[in-house]
Design a protein around this motif. Structure first.
Motif, short mmCIF file in Angstrom:
data_model
loop_
_atom_site.label_atom_id
_atom_site.label_comp_id
_atom_site.label_asym_id
_atom_site.label_seq_id
_atom_site.Cartn_x
_atom_site.Cartn_y
_atom_site.Cartn_z
N THR A 62 0.84 -1.19 0.00
CA THR A 62 0.00 0.00 0.00
C THR A 62 0.88 1.24 0.00
OG1 THR A 62 -1.72 -1.17 1.23
CG2 THR A 62 -1.83 1.23 1.23
N THR A 68 4.12 8.79 -6.14
CA THR A 68 4.18 7.43 -6.67
C THR A 68 5.44 6.72 -6.19
OG1 THR A 68 2.92 8.09 -8.60
CG2 THR A 68 4.22 6.08 -8.81
N LEU A 95 3.02 2.64 -8.24
CA LEU A 95 1.88 2.55 -7.32
C LEU A 95 1.55 3.96 -6.81
CD1 LEU A 95 0.00 0.44 -6.05
CD2 LEU A 95 1.57 0.32 -4.12
N LYS A 99 -3.06 3.79 -3.29
CA LYS A 99 -3.33 2.55 -4.04
C LYS A 99 -2.70 1.35 -3.34
CE LYS A 99 -5.38 4.67 -7.41
NZ LYS A 99 -6.80 4.63 -7.55
N THR A 100 -3.28 0.17 -3.57
CA THR A 100 -2.78 -1.10 -3.02
C THR A 100 -2.67 -2.11 -4.15
OG1 THR A 100 -3.78 -0.69 -0.86
CG2 THR A 100 -3.26 -2.98 -1.39
N ALA A 101 -1.62 -2.89 -4.11
CA ALA A 101 -1.42 -3.97 -5.08
C ALA A 101 -0.84 -5.17 -4.33
CB ALA A 101 -0.47 -3.53 -6.19
#
Length: 140
Positions: A62, A68, A95, A99-101
């Motif tokens: 996160t 970024t 990211l 945002k979460t990935a």
């Protein structure tokens, strides 16, 4: 007589099925994949775990910062050389804030790895500003 033969065939088939089922190997309980929650911000990387056993590891990343970021895992001797994932270099790239990935790496080799962000933003090199940490992979 016919119904007795049918009953005998069904009963025999049931016994064979039960016998085969009783001889089958028990199914192994799957080992859960360890999860590491990672927070990226200016200019640090925070992980809720710094050590996991060798094998697959899921990272939930996160960006809690305002710019970024990216996250990659590499050998400590590497310089922006992400470990491969499925035959290709892998990283959580670009990211955006908030945002979460997630990504799952298979880390089978025990040792110490670098977790880093190599982004450059307005002349600021994120890794040189301290955006790196270490992850230890232990033997199973």
């Amino acid at each position: 007589m016919r119904s007795f033969k049918l009953f005998a065939v069904v009963a025999s088939a049931t016994l064979v099925t039960l016998s085969v089922s009783a001889c089958a190997a028990p199914t192994a309980t799957p080992v859960p994949v360890p999860v590491i929650n990672v927070k990226l911000s200016e200019f640090k990387i925070e992980m809720d775990r710094s050590s996991v056993p060798a094998g697959p590891v899921k990272f939930v990343v996160t960006n809690t910062g305002t710019i970024t970021h990216e996250m990659l895992i590499e050998e400590t001797t590497g310089v922006d050389e992400p470990l491969p994932l499925g035959g290709a270099e892998a990283e959580v790239s670009d990211l955006g804030p908030g945002k979460t990935a997630s990504v799952e790496w298979k880390l089978d080799k025990p040792g110490t790895y670098r977790v880093a962000c190599y982004m450059k933003d307005n002349g600021i090199d994120h890794i040189k500003s301290g955006m790196k940490t270490e992850l230890t992979i232990t033997a199973k």
